[in-house]
Every structure is written in structure tokens, then in C-alpha cells.
Design a protein around this motif. Structure first.
Motif, PDB file in Angstrom:
ATOM      1  N   GLN A   1       7.589  -4.334  14.347  1.00 12.82           N
ATOM      2  CA  GLN A   1       6.737  -3.872  13.447  1.00 12.82           C
ATOM      3  C   GLN A   1       5.622  -4.051  13.497  1.00 12.82           C
ATOM      4  O   GLN A   1       4.986  -5.164  14.519  1.00 12.82           O
ATOM      5  N   VAL A   2       4.456  -3.573  12.950  1.00 12.06           N
ATOM      6  CA  VAL A   2       3.114  -3.930  13.021  1.00 12.06           C
ATOM      7  C   VAL A   2       2.415  -3.330  11.887  1.00 12.06           C
ATOM      8  O   VAL A   2       2.371  -2.971  10.508  1.00 12.06           O
ATOM      9  N   PRO A   3       2.911  -4.966  10.865  1.00  9.15           N
ATOM     10  CA  PRO A   3       2.332  -5.058   8.817  1.00  9.15           C
ATOM     11  C   PRO A   3       1.084  -4.880   9.521  1.00  9.15           C
ATOM     12  O   PRO A   3       0.150  -5.154   9.916  1.00  9.15           O
ATOM     13  N   LEU A   4       0.637  -3.833   8.527  1.00 10.24           N
ATOM     14  CA  LEU A   4      -0.599  -3.717   8.420  1.00 10.24           C
ATOM     15  C   LEU A   4      -0.963  -4.168   6.180  1.00 10.24           C
ATOM     16  O   LEU A   4      -0.202  -3.479   5.672  1.00 10.24           O
ATOM     17  N   ALA A   5      -2.037  -5.037   6.359  1.00 10.09           N
ATOM     18  CA  ALA A   5      -2.867  -4.718   5.127  1.00 10.09           C
ATOM     19  C   ALA A   5      -4.156  -4.716   4.481  1.00 10.09           C
ATOM     20  O   ALA A   5      -4.879  -5.166   5.488  1.00 10.09           O
ATOM     21  N   GLN A   6      -4.140  -4.022   3.470  1.00 14.65           N
ATOM     22  CA  GLN A   6      -5.075  -3.207   3.663  1.00 14.65           C
ATOM     23  C   GLN A   6      -6.083  -4.103   2.780  1.00 14.65           C
ATOM     24  O   GLN A   6      -5.506  -4.583   1.767  1.00 14.65           O
ATOM     25  N   SER A   7      -7.937  -3.721   2.376  1.00 13.42           N
ATOM     26  CA  SER A   7      -8.121  -4.639   1.342  1.00 13.42           C
ATOM     27  C   SER A   7      -9.896  -3.752   0.875  1.00 13.42           C
ATOM     28  O   SER A   7     -10.115  -2.805   1.902  1.00 13.42           O
ATOM     29  N   GLY A   8     -10.054  -3.704  -0.246  1.00 11.49           N
ATOM     30  CA  GLY A   8     -11.520  -3.600   0.094  1.00 11.49           C
ATOM     31  C   GLY A   8     -11.432  -1.609  -0.958  1.00 11.49           C
ATOM     32  O   GLY A   8     -10.349  -1.816  -1.440  1.00 11.49           O
ATOM     33  N   GLY A   9     -12.996  -1.418  -1.105  1.00  4.82           N
ATOM     34  CA  GLY A   9     -12.630  -0.156  -1.742  1.00  4.82           C
ATOM     35  C   GLY A   9     -12.779  -0.213  -3.332  1.00  4.82           C
ATOM     36  O   GLY A   9     -13.878  -0.884  -4.013  1.00  4.82           O
ATOM     37  N   SER A  10     -12.059   0.724  -4.075  1.00  2.00           N
ATOM     38  CA  SER A  10     -12.410   0.798  -5.859  1.00  2.00           C
ATOM     39  C   SER A  10     -13.244   1.621  -5.790  1.00  2.00           C
ATOM     40  O   SER A  10     -13.150   2.246  -5.144  1.00  2.00           O
ATOM     41  N   SER A  11     -14.891   1.714  -6.036  1.00  4.03           N
ATOM     42  CA  SER A  11     -14.887   2.782  -7.120  1.00  4.03           C
ATOM     43  C   SER A  11     -16.564   2.417  -6.895  1.00  4.03           C
ATOM     44  O   SER A  11     -17.117   1.180  -6.227  1.00  4.03           O
ATOM     45  N   GLN A  13     -20.589   4.656  -7.307  1.00  2.00           N
ATOM     46  CA  GLN A  13     -21.624   6.010  -7.334  1.00  2.00           C
ATOM     47  C   GLN A  13     -21.956   7.207  -6.237  1.00  2.00           C
ATOM     48  O   GLN A  13     -21.811   6.218  -5.364  1.00  2.00           O
ATOM     49  N   ALA A  14     -21.789   7.670  -6.454  1.00  2.31           N
ATOM     50  CA  ALA A  14     -22.637   9.314  -5.320  1.00  2.31           C
ATOM     51  C   ALA A  14     -23.802   8.882  -4.872  1.00  2.31           C
ATOM     52  O   ALA A  14     -24.273   8.101  -4.844  1.00  2.31           O
ATOM     53  N   GLY A  15     -23.270   8.402  -3.623  1.00  2.43           N
ATOM     54  CA  GLY A  15     -25.014   8.184  -2.860  1.00  2.43           C
ATOM     55  C   GLY A  15     -24.598   6.726  -1.655  1.00  2.43           C
ATOM     56  O   GLY A  15     -25.839   5.991  -1.229  1.00  2.43           O
ATOM     57  N   GLY A  16     -23.602   6.053  -2.623  1.00  7.47           N
ATOM     58  CA  GLY A  16     -23.302   4.564  -2.469  1.00  7.47           C
ATOM     59  C   GLY A  16     -22.774   4.130  -1.517  1.00  7.47           C
ATOM     60  O   GLY A  16     -21.792   5.343   0.080  1.00  7.47           O
ATOM     61  N   SER A  17     -22.220   2.906  -0.735  1.00  8.94           N
ATOM     62  CA  SER A  17     -21.155   2.775  -0.171  1.00  8.94           C
ATOM     63  C   SER A  17     -20.374   1.948  -0.588  1.00  8.94           C
ATOM     64  O   SER A  17     -20.043   1.140  -1.046  1.00  8.94           O
ATOM     65  N   LEU A  18     -19.149   1.716   0.221  1.00  5.74           N
ATOM     66  CA  LEU A  18     -18.209   1.215   0.273  1.00  5.74           C
ATOM     67  C   LEU A  18     -17.439   0.766   1.545  1.00  5.74           C
ATOM     68  O   LEU A  18     -17.612   1.465   3.101  1.00  5.74           O
ATOM     69  N   ARG A  19     -17.089  -0.276   1.923  1.00  2.00           N
ATOM     70  CA  ARG A  19     -16.582  -0.857   3.617  1.00  2.00           C
ATOM     71  C   ARG A  19     -15.100  -0.989   2.901  1.00  2.00           C
ATOM     72  O   ARG A  19     -14.215  -1.737   2.165  1.00  2.00           O
ATOM     73  N   LEU A  20     -13.758  -0.861   3.658  1.00  2.51           N
ATOM     74  CA  LEU A  20     -12.624  -0.985   3.251  1.00  2.51           C
ATOM     75  C   LEU A  20     -12.122  -1.919   4.854  1.00  2.51           C
ATOM     76  O   LEU A  20     -12.501  -1.682   5.975  1.00  2.51           O
ATOM     77  N   SER A  21     -11.110  -2.420   4.432  1.00  4.01           N
ATOM     78  CA  SER A  21     -10.237  -3.494   5.671  1.00  4.01           C
ATOM     79  C   SER A  21      -8.812  -3.668   5.749  1.00  4.01           C
ATOM     80  O   SER A  21      -8.767  -2.878   4.751  1.00  4.01           O
ATOM     81  N   CYS A  22      -8.853  -3.730   6.779  1.00  2.19           N
ATOM     82  CA  CYS A  22      -6.890  -3.346   7.187  1.00  2.19           C
ATOM     83  C   CYS A  22      -7.344  -4.396   8.493  1.00  2.19           C
ATOM     84  O   CYS A  22      -7.247  -4.671   9.720  1.00  2.19           O
ATOM     85  N   ALA A  23      -6.301  -5.782   7.728  1.00  2.00           N
ATOM     86  CA  ALA A  23      -5.177  -6.698   8.746  1.00  2.00           C
ATOM     87  C   ALA A  23      -4.083  -6.459   9.199  1.00  2.00           C
ATOM     88  O   ALA A  23      -3.787  -6.114   8.795  1.00  2.00           O
ATOM     89  N   ALA A  24      -4.640  -6.483  11.092  1.00  4.14           N
ATOM     90  CA  ALA A  24      -3.541  -5.641  11.964  1.00  4.14           C
ATOM     91  C   ALA A  24      -2.980  -6.241  12.081  1.00  4.14           C
ATOM     92  O   ALA A  24      -4.181  -7.043  13.681  1.00  4.14           O
ATOM     93  N   SER A  25      -1.992  -6.214  12.628  1.00  2.94           N
ATOM     94  CA  SER A  25      -0.910  -6.911  13.399  1.00  2.94           C
ATOM     95  C   SER A  25      -1.537  -7.394  14.784  1.00  2.94           C
ATOM     96  O   SER A  25      -1.048  -7.581  16.087  1.00  2.94           O
ATOM     97  N   VAL A  26      -1.527  -5.978  15.392  1.00  2.00           N
ATOM     98  CA  VAL A  26      -1.250  -5.168  16.985  1.00  2.00           C
ATOM     99  C   VAL A  26      -2.604  -6.199  17.386  1.00  2.00           C
ATOM    100  O   VAL A  26      -2.556  -5.894  18.424  1.00  2.00           O
ATOM    101  N   TYR A  27      -3.671  -6.003  16.595  1.00  3.87           N
ATOM    102  CA  TYR A  27      -4.824  -7.306  17.025  1.00  3.87           C
ATOM    103  C   TYR A  27      -3.731  -8.419  17.901  1.00  3.87           C
ATOM    104  O   TYR A  27      -4.965  -9.316  18.712  1.00  3.87           O
TER     105      TYR A  27
END
Length: 131
Positions: A1-11, A13-27
Motif C-alpha cells: 500500500q502507498v497511501p496518498l493524501a491530498q490537500s490544497g486546491g479550491s478556486s 480567478q483566471a491568471g491566479g495561482s494555486l498549489r496542490l499537495s499530496c502526502a505520499a508514503s513512498v517518501y
């Protein structure tokens, strides 16, 4: 098993920025997973899941043409986390984003969108970009 847990995102505006995160047990299991491939995919309503970016244990990255130059994939092995920095967002980037992982180096460039290259998936996080 390689659990992956995501966070971040949402909404954003065009031209804006977002960052997604994913905690992964492979590390956290370098002996069990000396090499690995981790990636981001996305799926918009009514469309197939497409590859966005990948990075492997040697920090080799690949990007889809649609995000090259705007998105950056990175990993903080000490924090056991995969990131996707998304800049200059457009409404066409609206989708549910998934992180994925598999032991071994990345087999195919992420542009090919081979979902079967990845055996483990995060739960997905919605990104909505308004114009």
C-alpha cells in the motif's frame, strides 16, 4: 500500500495561482521504495483523465503540453510531500486533480496519460478557475 493524501486546491480567478499537495508514503519508505514515480492527473466533467506532470526519485520531471511553462511539479522528500504549483490558471484548468504513485521510475512521459502506469491514487481535489 502507498497511501496518498491530498490537500490544497479550491478556486481561483483566471491568471491566479494555486498549489496542490499530496502526502505520499513512498517518501517515508526509502528501503522499500528506492525508486518511484509520482504524478498529477486531472479529470474534467465528461472528459478522460489526463496526465499533468510527473517526477521520479531522481527528480526527473515531465509535463503535458497544456501546462508546460505554467505548472511546476516538485517534491519535498523530508516532508514526504508532492506539490503542484499552478500559475497563470485558466478556466480550461478546471478539473478534479489526482496524485498518483507507483514503485520504479516513470515508465512513460506524462503527456501520454497512461493511468495504468500508476497503482496508487489520491482521493482527488477539485480545482475551479473562473474567468
Amino acid at each position: 500500500q502507498v497511501p496518498l493524501a491530498q490537500s490544497g486546491g479550491s478556486s481561483a480567478q483566471a491568471g491566479g495561482s494555486l498549489r496542490l499537495s499530496c502526502a505520499a508514503s513512498v517518501y517515508r519508505q526509502p528501503t522499500r521504495y528506492p525508486t518511484y514515480c509520482v504524478a498529477w492527473f486531472r479529470q474534467a466533467p465528461g472528459k478522460e483523465r489526463e496526465g499533468v506532470a510527473s517526477i521520479d526519485s531522481d527528480d526527473q520531471t515531465t509535463y503535458s503540453d497544456s501546462v508546460k511553462g505554467r505548472f511546476t511539479v516538485s517534491q519535498d522528500k523530508a516532508a514526504s510531500t508532492l506539490y503542484l504549483q499552478m500559475n497563470n490558471l485558466s478556466p480550461e484548468d478546471t478539473a478534479k486533480y489526482y496524485c498518483a504513485a507507483d514503485p520504479g521510475h516513470c515508465v512513460d512521459p506524462i503527456q501520454e496519460g497512461r493511468t495504468d502506469d500508476y497503482g496508487y491514487w489520491g482521493q482527488g481535489t477539485q480545482v475551479t478557475v473562473s474567468s
